[in-house]
Write a protein that holds these residues in place. Structure first.
Motif, mmCIF file in Angstrom:
data_model
loop_
_atom_site.group_PDB
_atom_site.id
_atom_site.type_symbol
_atom_site.label_atom_id
_atom_site.label_comp_id
_atom_site.label_asym_id
_atom_site.label_seq_id
_atom_site.Cartn_x
_atom_site.Cartn_y
_atom_site.Cartn_z
ATOM 1 N N TRP A 355 0.843 -1.202 0.000
ATOM 2 C CA TRP A 355 0.000 0.000 0.000
ATOM 3 C C TRP A 355 0.873 1.246 0.000
ATOM 4 N N PHE A 356 0.527 2.183 -0.868
ATOM 5 C CA PHE A 356 1.261 3.441 -1.013
ATOM 6 C C PHE A 356 0.341 4.610 -0.707
ATOM 7 N N VAL A 357 0.933 5.674 -0.188
ATOM 8 C CA VAL A 357 0.240 6.946 -0.033
ATOM 9 C C VAL A 357 0.947 7.946 -0.931
ATOM 10 N N SER A 358 0.241 8.498 -1.908
ATOM 11 C CA SER A 358 0.827 9.472 -2.822
ATOM 12 C C SER A 358 0.040 10.769 -2.777
ATOM 13 N N SER A 359 0.726 11.856 -3.033
ATOM 14 C CA SER A 359 0.056 13.156 -3.057
ATOM 15 C C SER A 359 0.674 14.031 -4.133
ATOM 16 N N HIS A 360 -0.102 14.995 -4.559
ATOM 17 C CA HIS A 360 0.363 15.968 -5.537
ATOM 18 C C HIS A 360 -0.123 17.338 -5.108
ATOM 19 N N ILE A 361 0.783 18.273 -4.999
ATOM 20 C CA ILE A 361 0.452 19.644 -4.630
ATOM 21 C C ILE A 361 0.618 20.509 -5.868
ATOM 22 N N ASN A 362 -0.485 21.071 -6.332
ATOM 23 C CA ASN A 362 -0.459 21.896 -7.531
ATOM 24 C C ASN A 362 -0.716 23.351 -7.150
ATOM 25 N N GLN A 363 0.339 24.165 -7.192
ATOM 26 C CA GLN A 363 0.203 25.595 -6.963
ATOM 27 C C GLN A 363 0.047 26.293 -8.305
ATOM 28 N N TYR A 364 -0.539 27.447 -8.276
ATOM 29 C CA TYR A 364 -0.845 28.115 -9.556
ATOM 30 C C TYR A 364 0.417 28.415 -10.362
ATOM 31 N N ASN A 365 1.583 28.451 -9.679
ATOM 32 C CA ASN A 365 2.832 28.736 -10.398
ATOM 33 C C ASN A 365 3.871 27.650 -10.222
ATOM 34 N N ASN A 366 3.466 26.507 -9.658
ATOM 35 C CA ASN A 366 4.442 25.445 -9.394
ATOM 36 C C ASN A 366 3.682 24.163 -9.071
ATOM 37 N N GLU A 367 4.377 23.032 -9.014
ATOM 38 C CA GLU A 367 3.743 21.797 -8.590
ATOM 39 C C GLU A 367 4.790 20.851 -8.052
ATOM 40 N N GLY A 368 4.342 19.872 -7.256
ATOM 41 C CA GLY A 368 5.294 18.933 -6.676
ATOM 42 C C GLY A 368 4.631 17.648 -6.268
ATOM 43 N N PHE A 369 5.415 16.576 -6.202
ATOM 44 C CA PHE A 369 4.921 15.258 -5.835
ATOM 45 C C PHE A 369 5.483 14.843 -4.489
#
Length: 371
Positions: A355-369
């Protein structure tokens, strides 16, 4: 071993845990006065010894916590829908107390007080009966929710009490304090212009900041049952449905996540449809959002979509979260945001049964995993 004061505890369905001594977490008892804090006490009963717990407590649907002693809480305490907290003495909240709409707080034996003190947040979404007094102590404690508190169900002189400069403004707007009979200071209604607590994950955010939350353990289905409808618990009233009909419905699986929690399995062609809710109409380059998911691969070479907002006819994907390869055997959590396909740089997620927990943060001028 029994849990210590700092340990986190989950009381599962069918289990009734009883605290019948103030030292049942392996340490000496403490009173509110023993804490020697500037924003805790004195109040009626603040010198009484209590069972004091700083770790989190979750009482699951069908679980019960019975407390025959004074109880003082300072962690995150959640009484889930269908869970029961059975009290015989006063309850002091110094932490975050979250009472779900169909949770039960039972006070069968004698008059008791509900005391909200320190930097506590109390969120009550049901009707909670307090046999005697509701005490708001000092100026940092807050009380909110979609429910109400009913005092005077057995006490000789029940009252709504504001001690040490506390005010009605610490109870959020339109939250009702009702009175069974002959109460001092009640009925009354909160005036606080704030949103406290919520129905979001772990007590974070509210229905405005938490647009969608789908929990498999909120479904009451048998193992192997087809899932035709999955309602979210964000507070926004969204429902994912099997619009494709038979053959496209995912399957409900019991006791699969950490051998205790259920999950949903999607075979090739299975999907659920949320429609086009305005709250999920995020615009890349304009809006910021975060996405979190818990998942497991049943076949190491699988690829597929976890969640997306797309035009099914033209294939235009505003955003899409997927499991993709990188030209090799590995699989990665990745995204397609506004025309840009970005492969995650985290862990290989192709390990079958992990089992994995993944997330993605999408900012209006950037993004990250984060995997």
């Amino acid at each position: 071993m029994f849990p210590r004061r700092i340990d986190n505890v989950v009381i599962r369905s069918g289990h009734d845990i009883t605290i019948d001594a103030v030292s049942d977490n392996g340490v000496c008892s403490l009173s509110a006065d023993d804490l020697a804090r500037s924003n805790v006490g004195p109040f009626a009963g603040s010198g009484d010894q209590t069972f004091y717990q700083t770790g989190d407590i979750i009482v699951s649907n069908g679980g019960e916590l019975t407390v025959d002693e004074e109880l003082m809480l300072e962690g995150y305490t959640l009484i889930e829908d269908g869970g029961t907290l059975d009290l015989s003495e006063d309850l002091i909240n110094l932490g975050y107390l979250d009472v779900a709409p169909t949770a039960v707080i039972s006070t069968p034996n004698e008059p008791l007080n509900l005391i909200l003190s320190g930097n506590s947040v109390t969120l009550i979404d049901n009707t909670t009966d307090v046999d005697d007094d509701l005490i708001i102590d000092h100026t940092n404690a807050t009380l909110c929710g979609d429910g109400s508190v009913d005092i005077g169900n057995g006490g000789a002189d029940p009252a709504l009490i504001f001690s040490n400069s506390a005010t009605i403004a610490q109870i959020c707007l339109n939250f009702d304090i009702t009175c069974a009979s002959s109460c001092t200071g009640a009925p009354d209604t909160g005036t606080g212009g704030f949103i406290s607590g919520n129905i979001g994950p772990g007590g974070v955010g509210d229905q405005n900041s938490n647009q969608l939350w789908l929990k498999a353990n909120d479904l009451s289905l048998s193992d192997g049952a087809s899932v035709t409808s999955w309602s979210d618990v964000s507070g926004n009233g969204l429902t994912a449905t099997s619009s494709g009909g038979g053959g496209t419905e995912p399957t409900f699986n019991t006791n699969t996540v950490n051998t205790s929690l259920p999950s949903m399995s999607f075979d090739e062609g299975d999907y659920l449809d949320l429609g086009q809710p305005a709250g999920l109409d995020f615009v890349p380059g304009t809006d910021s959002w975060s996405f979190f998911i818990v998942y497991s691969m049943s076949v190491a070479t699988e690829q597929g979509t976890l969640f997306s907002k797309a035009d099914g006819t033209g294939g235009n994907r505003t955003y899409q979260y997927t499991i993709d390869d990188s030209g090799g055997a590995e699989r990665y959590f990745s995204s397609f945001i506004g025309g840009n396909n970005t492969t995650g740089t985290g862990a290989d997620v192709s390990a079958v049964g992990t089992w994995f927990v993944s997330s993605h943060i999408n900012q209006y001028n950037n993004e990250g995993f984060m995997d």
